[in-house]
Design an enzyme around this catalytic site. Sequence first.
Site, mmCIF file in Angstrom:
data_model
loop_
_atom_site.group_PDB
_atom_site.id
_atom_site.type_symbol
_atom_site.label_atom_id
_atom_site.label_comp_id
_atom_site.label_asym_id
_atom_site.label_seq_id
_atom_site.Cartn_x
_atom_site.Cartn_y
_atom_site.Cartn_z
ATOM 1 N N GLY A 155 80.144 65.364 40.626
ATOM 2 C CA GLY A 155 81.044 64.767 39.643
ATOM 3 C C GLY A 155 81.918 63.622 40.102
ATOM 4 O O GLY A 155 82.591 62.999 39.278
ATOM 5 N N GLU A 201 77.347 69.169 45.259
ATOM 6 C CA GLU A 201 76.153 68.654 44.561
ATOM 7 C C GLU A 201 76.399 67.243 44.044
ATOM 8 O O GLU A 201 76.319 66.993 42.833
ATOM 9 C CB GLU A 201 75.818 69.549 43.357
ATOM 10 C CG GLU A 201 75.511 70.984 43.662
ATOM 11 C CD GLU A 201 75.392 71.833 42.390
ATOM 12 O OE1 GLU A 201 75.638 71.327 41.277
ATOM 13 O OE2 GLU A 201 75.046 73.013 42.510
ATOM 14 N N GLY A 206 75.755 63.509 42.898
ATOM 15 C CA GLY A 206 74.625 62.687 42.478
ATOM 16 C C GLY A 206 75.073 61.237 42.472
ATOM 17 O O GLY A 206 74.812 60.461 43.400
ATOM 18 N N ARG A 207 75.805 60.893 41.413
ATOM 19 C CA ARG A 207 76.221 59.505 41.192
ATOM 20 C C ARG A 207 76.872 58.866 42.427
ATOM 21 O O ARG A 207 76.564 57.724 42.776
ATOM 22 C CB ARG A 207 77.235 59.477 40.045
ATOM 23 C CG ARG A 207 77.590 58.089 39.568
ATOM 24 C CD ARG A 207 78.771 58.124 38.596
ATOM 25 N NE ARG A 207 78.697 59.150 37.612
ATOM 26 C CZ ARG A 207 78.257 58.981 36.354
ATOM 27 N NH1 ARG A 207 77.879 57.802 35.956
ATOM 28 N NH2 ARG A 207 78.236 59.998 35.517
ATOM 29 N N ARG A 254 72.710 53.670 29.638
ATOM 30 C CA ARG A 254 74.121 54.047 29.757
ATOM 31 C C ARG A 254 75.051 53.263 28.832
ATOM 32 O O ARG A 254 75.931 53.862 28.213
ATOM 33 C CB ARG A 254 74.588 53.950 31.214
ATOM 34 C CG ARG A 254 73.773 54.823 32.188
ATOM 35 C CD ARG A 254 74.439 55.026 33.532
ATOM 36 N NE ARG A 254 75.604 55.867 33.414
ATOM 37 C CZ ARG A 254 76.839 55.443 33.352
ATOM 38 N NH1 ARG A 254 77.104 54.147 33.454
ATOM 39 N NH2 ARG A 254 77.834 56.282 33.212
ATOM 40 N N TYR A 303 76.764 55.898 26.392
ATOM 41 C CA TYR A 303 78.120 56.310 26.794
ATOM 42 C C TYR A 303 79.146 55.187 26.675
ATOM 43 O O TYR A 303 80.230 55.300 27.240
ATOM 44 C CB TYR A 303 78.141 56.764 28.257
ATOM 45 C CG TYR A 303 77.039 57.681 28.680
ATOM 46 C CD1 TYR A 303 76.935 58.963 28.153
ATOM 47 C CD2 TYR A 303 76.108 57.274 29.635
ATOM 48 C CE1 TYR A 303 75.919 59.814 28.572
ATOM 49 C CE2 TYR A 303 75.101 58.122 30.051
ATOM 50 C CZ TYR A 303 75.009 59.384 29.512
ATOM 51 O OH TYR A 303 74.013 60.228 29.930
ATOM 52 N N CYS A 308 64.072 46.445 19.062
ATOM 53 C CA CYS A 308 64.504 46.312 17.657
ATOM 54 C C CYS A 308 65.524 47.369 17.292
ATOM 55 O O CYS A 308 65.254 48.255 16.475
ATOM 56 C CB CYS A 308 63.294 46.440 16.737
ATOM 57 S SG CYS A 308 61.872 45.583 17.370
ATOM 58 N N TYR A 348 71.553 57.426 37.271
ATOM 59 C CA TYR A 348 71.280 57.607 35.845
ATOM 60 C C TYR A 348 70.792 56.308 35.201
ATOM 61 O O TYR A 348 71.093 56.022 34.051
ATOM 62 C CB TYR A 348 72.522 58.171 35.127
ATOM 63 C CG TYR A 348 73.032 59.436 35.792
ATOM 64 C CD1 TYR A 348 72.286 60.606 35.730
ATOM 65 C CD2 TYR A 348 74.223 59.456 36.522
ATOM 66 C CE1 TYR A 348 72.722 61.767 36.367
ATOM 67 C CE2 TYR A 348 74.667 60.611 37.152
ATOM 68 C CZ TYR A 348 73.914 61.754 37.067
ATOM 69 O OH TYR A 348 74.337 62.900 37.695
#
Length: 423
Positions: free
Chosen positions: A239, A273, A275-276, A312, A316, A343, A372
């Site tokens: 996170g 854990e 990721g980003r 993204r 988001y 389109c 991501y």
Amino acid sequence: MSFFAYKNGEMHAEGVALATIAAQVGTPFYCYSAAALRAAWKEFADGIKGMNASVCYAMKANSNLAVIRLFGELGAGADIVSAGEMRRALAAGIPAKRIIYSGVGKKASELMAALQAGVGQINVESSAELETLNAVATQLGVTADITIRVNPDVDAGTHAKITTGRKENKFGIDIDLAREAFALASRLPNLRVVGVAMHIGSQLTSLAPYRSAIARVRALIGQLRADGHTIDRFDIGGGLGIVYADEQPPSIADFMAVVAKETAGLGCELTFEPGRRLVGEAGVLVSEVILVKPGVSKTFVIVDAAMNDLIRPTLYEAWHDILPVRERQDTATIHCDIVGPICESGDYLAQNRDLAPLAAGDLIMIRSAGAYGAVMASAYNSRPLVPEVMVDGTRFAVTRPRLTIDEMISAERFPPWMEPIKS
Ligand code: LLP
């Protein structure tokens, strides 16, 4: 240190000009810097020194085999969420024992594959999953090491679509119901409870939510131990945020100091854990301007990357910095949207930016796209999945080539009742 920088007026990834890659690979493409990946890993490796802890890379952020392998060779385990990700982790050389299987809806067939492969830990998220896993483990004659992921009900202060630790989110077992779930787990003969897990959200830029979540889980661990459970592991999840615009995410050292303080004396082995944070700033998306279309209120710069390559911004409202690949000295700007050829009005990479004027054929670089990005890409509009390139020093290699349209459609079949196409 930035691993993407101008040298002689040309944007480079480490020692390689992005324009050189574009000429060889075509656009759009993702480009990852191996040195940036290593540097991000080192922060975690340094951060956990002296702690009883391990880092399992959340490969959902970027599951390119070369990226997973790079981390694996540096000592990372993997956090997976599907049988497909497990296959990738194993193919990239991550030992099964260092794999943690997370996810809110694992299928019995996936749990079976995980147990057959011998993954180290399964983070269970519901009572129904406890029952299914026990049944599968019984069938195979094995005992599954599990944690139960609890939902500590804290607000991570992130975008609604990526916050996971609130009561109203589908993830984990409500912390108030956790004791019942642990009691159930201990009654199921082919499960061995080894600990507790949490993950409160993604792109966190403050440590406060971690502090309160850990405090809540810590209290729970006390109760669980009093109930007679063995709680040896505490999986803190991932996170940690990165820089997209002007965020100031905490350093890994500060994060680890908070975790160490909040877990002091608990006697748990910790798992992280991320990721980003490991991959986000280590990757960029490179695209070429197709054409520029002046409008009344703004100019549309139409590029050859689109929402299917990087979703993204659309999904988001994420803001990604955009830079021209050839350095500009002029200070003139145009007010523009950077959009793709798809389109849909939602097909944009950036809106209302004031950028140096761009012309057809110019290359742009979209920053902080290593997490991501490629993993969330699709082939919408029959656009081939965007290729991925890794740079290491002055070398580069295509680690996922662009499929040709023929390769893409070759997996499809006509139903047998349709006549063959007459040529
Ligand atoms: N562990 C679990 C159980 C997770 O669900 C996640 C991410 C992670 C670890 C890694 O979180 P990270 O360190 O990357 O924040 N697609 C969204 C982000 C979705 C995150 C999902 N879970 C985005 O592009 O912002």
